[in-house]
Scaffold this motif. Structure first.
Motif, PDB file in Angstrom:
ATOM      1  N   ILE A  93      31.248  43.240  32.175  1.00  0.00           N
ATOM      2  CA  ILE A  93      30.768  42.008  33.155  1.00  0.00           C
ATOM      3  C   ILE A  93      31.595  42.183  34.342  1.00  0.00           C
ATOM      4  CG2 ILE A  93      31.247  39.600  33.238  1.00  0.00           C
ATOM      5  CD1 ILE A  93      30.033  39.291  30.313  1.00  0.00           C
ATOM      6  N   PHE A  94      32.755  42.182  34.241  1.00  0.00           N
ATOM      7  CA  PHE A  94      33.842  42.382  35.526  1.00  0.00           C
ATOM      8  C   PHE A  94      33.456  43.637  36.411  1.00  0.00           C
ATOM      9  CE2 PHE A  94      35.565  38.906  33.257  1.00  0.00           C
ATOM     10  CZ  PHE A  94      35.899  37.944  33.972  1.00  0.00           C
TER      11      PHE A  94
ATOM     12  N   TYR B  85      41.872  41.968  37.359  1.00  0.00           N
ATOM     13  CA  TYR B  85      42.510  41.535  38.628  1.00  0.00           C
ATOM     14  C   TYR B  85      43.833  42.430  39.153  1.00  0.00           C
ATOM     15  CZ  TYR B  85      40.550  36.969  37.107  1.00  0.00           C
ATOM     16  OH  TYR B  85      39.698  35.978  36.638  1.00  0.00           O
TER      17      TYR B  85
ATOM     18  N   THR C  72      38.751  27.090  26.706  1.00  0.00           N
ATOM     19  CA  THR C  72      38.132  27.983  27.678  1.00  0.00           C
ATOM     20  C   THR C  72      38.914  28.016  29.220  1.00  0.00           C
ATOM     21  OG1 THR C  72      36.593  26.345  28.460  1.00  0.00           O
ATOM     22  CG2 THR C  72      35.710  28.116  26.649  1.00  0.00           C
TER      23      THR C  72
ATOM     24  N   ASN D 183      37.365  36.506  42.692  1.00  0.00           N
ATOM     25  CA  ASN D 183      37.243  35.466  41.794  1.00  0.00           C
ATOM     26  C   ASN D 183      35.759  35.206  41.323  1.00  0.00           C
ATOM     27  OD1 ASN D 183      38.336  33.279  40.506  1.00  0.00           O
ATOM     28  ND2 ASN D 183      39.350  32.342  42.381  1.00  0.00           N
TER      29      ASN D 183
ATOM     30  N   ILE E   4      36.478  30.045  35.788  1.00  0.00           N
ATOM     31  CA  ILE E   4      37.088  29.723  34.569  1.00  0.00           C
ATOM     32  C   ILE E   4      37.875  30.798  34.056  1.00  0.00           C
ATOM     33  CG2 ILE E   4      36.519  28.969  32.161  1.00  0.00           C
ATOM     34  CD1 ILE E   4      34.163  27.695  33.345  1.00  0.00           C
ATOM     35  N   ASP E   5      37.695  31.967  34.046  1.00  0.00           N
ATOM     36  CA  ASP E   5      38.399  33.166  33.738  1.00  0.00           C
ATOM     37  C   ASP E   5      39.713  33.247  34.648  1.00  0.00           C
ATOM     38  OD1 ASP E   5      38.391  35.928  32.174  1.00  0.00           O
ATOM     39  OD2 ASP E   5      38.899  36.296  34.321  1.00  0.00           O
ATOM     40  N   TYR E   6      39.430  32.880  35.880  1.00  0.00           N
ATOM     41  CA  TYR E   6      40.749  32.805  36.571  1.00  0.00           C
ATOM     42  C   TYR E   6      41.642  31.919  36.099  1.00  0.00           C
ATOM     43  CZ  TYR E   6      43.786  33.517  40.670  1.00  0.00           C
ATOM     44  OH  TYR E   6      44.817  34.108  41.430  1.00  0.00           O
TER      45      TYR E   6
ATOM     46  N   ALA F 251      25.959  43.259  29.333  1.00  0.00           N
ATOM     47  CA  ALA F 251      26.939  42.783  30.482  1.00  0.00           C
ATOM     48  C   ALA F 251      25.671  42.296  31.419  1.00  0.00           C
ATOM     49  CB  ALA F 251      27.787  43.702  30.670  1.00  0.00           C
TER      50      ALA F 251
ATOM     51  N   ILE G 118      31.944  30.435  27.734  1.00  0.00           N
ATOM     52  CA  ILE G 118      33.411  30.594  27.826  1.00  0.00           C
ATOM     53  C   ILE G 118      33.669  30.754  29.466  1.00  0.00           C
ATOM     54  CG2 ILE G 118      35.352  32.213  27.528  1.00  0.00           C
ATOM     55  CD1 ILE G 118      34.286  33.214  24.876  1.00  0.00           C
TER      56      ILE G 118
ATOM     57  N   VAL H 259      25.199  39.220  33.627  1.00  0.00           N
ATOM     58  CA  VAL H 259      25.442  39.184  35.320  1.00  0.00           C
ATOM     59  C   VAL H 259      24.220  38.562  36.142  1.00  0.00           C
ATOM     60  CG1 VAL H 259      25.895  40.530  37.368  1.00  0.00           C
ATOM     61  CG2 VAL H 259      27.357  41.166  35.150  1.00  0.00           C
TER      62      VAL H 259
ATOM     63  N   TYR I 288      43.668  32.591  32.887  1.00  0.00           N
ATOM     64  CA  TYR I 288      44.609  33.555  33.030  1.00  0.00           C
ATOM     65  C   TYR I 288      46.067  33.050  33.727  1.00  0.00           C
ATOM     66  CZ  TYR I 288      42.296  37.630  31.178  1.00  0.00           C
ATOM     67  OH  TYR I 288      41.558  38.503  30.446  1.00  0.00           O
TER      68      TYR I 288
ATOM     69  N   PHE J 226      34.557  34.731  38.690  1.00  0.00           N
ATOM     70  CA  PHE J 226      34.344  33.357  37.516  1.00  0.00           C
ATOM     71  C   PHE J 226      35.551  32.595  37.372  1.00  0.00           C
ATOM     72  CE2 PHE J 226      32.119  37.449  36.308  1.00  0.00           C
ATOM     73  CZ  PHE J 226      30.755  36.809  36.124  1.00  0.00           C
TER      74      PHE J 226
ATOM     75  N   PHE K 203      29.694  34.143  26.031  1.00  0.00           N
ATOM     76  CA  PHE K 203      30.189  34.456  27.267  1.00  0.00           C
ATOM     77  C   PHE K 203      29.961  33.551  28.361  1.00  0.00           C
ATOM     78  CE2 PHE K 203      31.130  38.797  25.925  1.00  0.00           C
ATOM     79  CZ  PHE K 203      32.605  38.663  26.001  1.00  0.00           C
TER      80      PHE K 203
ATOM     81  N   LEU L 145      30.717  45.171  36.503  1.00  0.00           N
ATOM     82  CA  LEU L 145      29.309  44.809  37.091  1.00  0.00           C
ATOM     83  C   LEU L 145      29.442  44.027  38.250  1.00  0.00           C
ATOM     84  CD1 LEU L 145      26.768  44.963  34.333  1.00  0.00           C
ATOM     85  CD2 LEU L 145      27.275  46.635  35.930  1.00  0.00           C
ATOM     86  N   SER L 146      30.086  42.821  38.157  1.00  0.00           N
ATOM     87  CA  SER L 146      30.397  41.748  39.031  1.00  0.00           C
ATOM     88  C   SER L 146      30.939  42.156  40.356  1.00  0.00           C
ATOM     89  CB  SER L 146      31.077  40.617  38.573  1.00  0.00           C
ATOM     90  OG  SER L 146      30.636  40.219  37.318  1.00  0.00           O
TER      91      SER L 146
ATOM     92  N   TYR M 165      32.496  42.203  27.739  1.00  0.00           N
ATOM     93  CA  TYR M 165      33.236  41.301  28.640  1.00  0.00           C
ATOM     94  C   TYR M 165      34.085  42.265  29.686  1.00  0.00           C
ATOM     95  CZ  TYR M 165      37.616  38.785  29.881  1.00  0.00           C
ATOM     96  OH  TYR M 165      38.556  38.032  30.612  1.00  0.00           O
TER      97      TYR M 165
ATOM     98  N   ALA N 284      39.046  35.341  27.829  1.00  0.00           N
ATOM     99  CA  ALA N 284      37.990  35.673  26.781  1.00  0.00           C
ATOM    100  C   ALA N 284      38.638  36.717  25.729  1.00  0.00           C
ATOM    101  CB  ALA N 284      36.840  35.973  27.468  1.00  0.00           C
TER     102      ALA N 284
END
Lengths: 250, 237, 281
Positions: free
Chosen positions: B143-144, C142, B111, B5, B9-11, A77, A125, A81, B14, B7, A122, B146-147, B140, B116
């Motif tokens: 990633i969020f 979210y 995508t 927000n 694309i992820d948003y 990850a 994606i 990032v 959903y 990413f 990822f 950490l972001s 996955y 994901a």
């Protein structure tokens, strides 16, 4: 013809520089749809043995201690990032680290192949960098060859008693450059003109140079700063973590 | 509610109107379309697929045209530079540009409409090694985490004038990454404990609600291929 | 040694060390009865989380014995301990693995190997109970902090544990969410769950708990009723605890108006009890 080509390339470079201020420069991912099916399959097959080796390496790490799984996943990850962050830059254009050299030095090239392919999935994606049919080719250049070359350079420099910052800089920078070379080869093989593969290869090298050359330098410097700081500030953590020390010392 | 927000694309995924379509169906649809595009030898299939997918993405998946165009811009620079390097024959260049744009639009069918997590669950069906799937789930999720952390650290850095000029911002940036790595690796031990506390035994599994394939979805698939084949035949004759 | 009847969880002579040199926990002896409301107090690094991880069976390499409803816990039945003793971590982010609220709540149930229909039933029920049903398809990233906390709690309750451990549950909650948490606690108490909360908030511990365990430097310093703990200057000083505000106010008033106030009943535990007591003066 040569002159004309040069002019085209120059125009592109300028265009890219202007464009680069607004758009995101996807490091060196071959986009979805860019390779004919044969090449997609071939690069996929070439990558498989390396991925199997990486997979077994990770399996071994987990057999040693099952708890390593969250550590390994966190490392993956982290690579994602850092590759998604904008590097502070002078021109205002956005470039991103690839994390190739950093990953290879910290975690070793074989584990990075598996983390790398997952990161690439990822990136496709979540960031629309790269794609699914081009995954094999991108994996080979960014998750296998790039890290392997980085790692070899790092080890060679260390054997040659080069200073640590220089070893890291060369490993990360040349790792990036080799990824860029390999991607250019991949593109040239798939899309060569009547002038031959070599001519195409040089053209691909040429058009991507304005984005890739500065990136290699930036990535080199950042990787040095990160690893040196890790060693200064994170000694205790590195020892605690164990996994990283193992990856770095082997 | 806090929506970071990081990413887009992820948003989008959903919030897509076709998020509830069967994931494997979408993946199969997009994949076969991409294969058709990259194997094609003429202009018809790429152009047709690009338009078809554009319609699906904006009118059925209900992504606004502005957002869709923005998403299409992402690969734009690469496509442009790459095709210029190919150079020479203008028709060949155009063909490659179209193929790439068209394949990307097909990839977006998945995508931009599928989170994901659901893609990973579908990949599980392909019998990829369990460890691989497990790493994907964890990565996955992390990633969020950490972001979010980067977001906080960056704000803290800005507050302390860490990004006031180029030199300091470069340094702050690398220090931030170092802190991020150290903290997150430390935390990852605890993440394992938390999984084990809920009886994790070495394989991550979830219960997910099934998404049925509707007639409408099948019809769309059929329409795409029917016109594809007809158009292809017509263009070869 | 066998388990003592009447205890839902028993710990005998537990020692735990991370590095085989320094004990993080030493000579822990505890007996916990069904339905108890226990607050675990102690400074950071005193060993609260380590004790929780031992109670829930994540750490199981220490010396000592744990009995679950009279049965000794061994490697083989460790999952029974993990299921019966639920652990809600301090940070919901460190606990959440799922990619949606729904599948996050199902994680533990899938691990238990329950049939799918049962998993579905329990997951949906818990989501409705915790007012999370409308969020079921949302990804954790979210959600707001309070929502994440609720999801984390739901994921634990879904496994139907008898004992629930909360690690500093209110550390990062705003007042509204703290209230939400107290409501959840009340519901769990009604169901007869045994609850252990580790906290630094002595006001909360004093108000809520019917038993307090003070841990200091890896061993149990005191284990008693809240009033006994908070009126012992020695314990408060040694474990570096602040006396609950309400108790301080009570003592000041008592000191000023003399000893005859004792006839007005015990020290008040909540603001309502305090009002009653004060009006009786």
């Amino acid at each position: 013809m040569v002159k004309k080509e040069k002019r085209i390339i120059l125009a592109t470079v300028l265009f890219a520089a202007v464009l680069g201020t607004g758009t995101t420069v996807s490091a060196m991912h071959i986009m979805e749809g860019y390779l004919p099916p044969g090449y997609c399959i071939a690069w996929g097959i070439i990558s498989i043995p390396f991925l199997v080796a990486g997979f077994l390496k990770i399996k071994n790490l987990l057999a040693e201690n099952r708890r390593n799984i969250t550590l390994i996943a966190m490392s993956g990850a982290f690579i994602f990032v850092i590759s998604s962050l904008k590097i502070p830059s002078l021109t205002g254009s956005c470039s991103h680290m690839t994390g190739t050299g950093l990953g290879a030095i910290l975690f070793g090239p074989s584990a990075v192949s598996i983390l790398g392919i997952i990161v690439l999935v990822f990136q496709a994606i979540l960031l629309a960098h790269g794609g699914i049919t081009t995954l094999g080719a991108n994996t080979f250049s960014m998750a296998i060859a790039g890290p392997a070359i980085s790692y070899c350079i790092y080890k060679t420099c260390q054997k040659a008693k080069a200073s640590k910052p220089i070893s890291i800089f060369l490993a990360a920078g040349i790792g990036d450059l080799s990824t860029y070379f390999i991607t250019s080869i991949q593109l040239a093989l798939a899309h060569n003109t009547p002038d031959g593969i070599m001519a195409s290869f040089l053209k691909f090298l040429g058009v991507f140079a304005p984005t890739q050359l500065p990136l290699a330098i930036l990535e080199g410097i950042l990787t040095v700063l990160i690893i040196m700081a890790l060693e200064t500030y994170g000694t205790q953590e590195l020892i605690e973590i164990g996994f990283i020390r193992k990856g770095a010392s082997k | 509610m806090h929506i970071h927000n990081h990413f887009p694309i992820d948003y989008y995924a959903y919030n897509s109107a076709i998020r509830n379509w069967n994931t494997s169906y979408k993946m199969l649809f997009a994949f076969t379309a991409i294969i058709a595009v990259i194997s094609s030898g003429n202009f018809f299939i790429p152009v047709y697929t690009f338009l078809f997918m554009g319609f699906v993405n904006t009118h059925i998946a209900r992504l606004s045209i502005k957002e869709y165009l923005k998403a299409l811009q992402i690969p734009f620079l690469f496509i442009l530079l790459g095709s210029i390097a190919i150079g020479g024959n203008i028709i060949l260049m155009l063909n490659i540009i179209l193929k790439a744009a068209s394949a990307v639009s097909a990839m977006y069918l998945v995508t931009l409409s599928t989170p994901a997590g659901e893609i990973i669950t579908s990949l599980k069906r392909l019998h990829l090694p369990g460890l691989f799937i497990e790493l994907m789930y964890l990565i996955y999720r992390y990633i969020f985490i950490l972001s979010e952390e980067v977001h906080k650290m960056h704000n803290a850095g800005v507050a302390r004038l860490g990004y006031i000029n180029y030199r300091t911002s470069f340094k702050s940036f690398s220090m931030m990454l170092v802190n991020l790595l150290i903290v997150s690796l430390k935390n990852s031990r605890n993440y394992y404990n938390a999984m084990e506390a809920r009886c994790y035994n070495g394989s991550i599994g979830f219960y997910n609600e099934k998404k049925k394939i509707s007639w409408l979805q099948l019809l769309l698939f059929l329409i795409y291929f029917l016109f594809l084949i007809t158009g292809q035949l017509a263009s070869t004759i | 040694m066998a388990g003592t009847p009447g205890y839902i969880l028993e710990i005998h002579n537990l020692y735990y060390s991370y590095d085989n040199r320094n004990n993080v926990l030493s000579n822990i002896n505890l007996g916990i009865k069904k339905g108890e409301k226990i607050a675990l107090l102690g400074a950071n690094g005193a060993g609260k989380s380590t004790l929780f991880l031992n109670m829930n069976g994540v750490y199981n390499k220490g010396n000592g014995e744990i009995f679950l409803s009279g049965t000794k816990v061994t490697r083989k039945n460790i999952n029974r301990l993990r299921q019966s003793v639920g652990y809600v971590f301090q940070e919901p982010d460190s606990q959440i693995v799922g990619t949606t609220v729904l599948n996050e709540v199902s994680f533990g149930l899938v691990n238990l190997g329950l049939p799918e229909s049962e998993i579905q039933k329990r997951t949906i029920n818990i989501l409705k109970e915790m007012n999370l049903y409308n969020y079921k398809d949302k990804p954790p990233h979210y959600l707001s902090g309070g929502e994440k906390k609720r999801v984390a709690i739901a994921g634990v309750i879904a496994m139907q544990p008898d004992i629930i451990l909360f690690d500093e549950p209110m550390a990062s909650l705003d007042p509204g969410n703290s209230l939400m948490f107290e409501n959840i606690l009340a519901k769990l108490e009604d169901k007869g769950k045994t609850i252990i909360i580790s906290t630094h908030n002595t006001d909360f511990a004093y108000k809520w708990a019917d038993r307090i365990i003070v841990i200091d430097n890896g061993s149990i310093l005191a284990d008693d009723k809240p009033i006994e703990i908070f009126t012992s200057e020695e314990i408060l000083k040694k474990a570096n605890l602040t006396k609950p505000m309400l108790l301080q106010v009570y003592e000041i008033i008592k000191k000023k108006y003399g000893k005859d106030l004792n006839t007005c009943g015990n020290a008040p535990k909540s603001i309502n009890e305090f009002a009653k007591w004060f009006n009786h003066l």
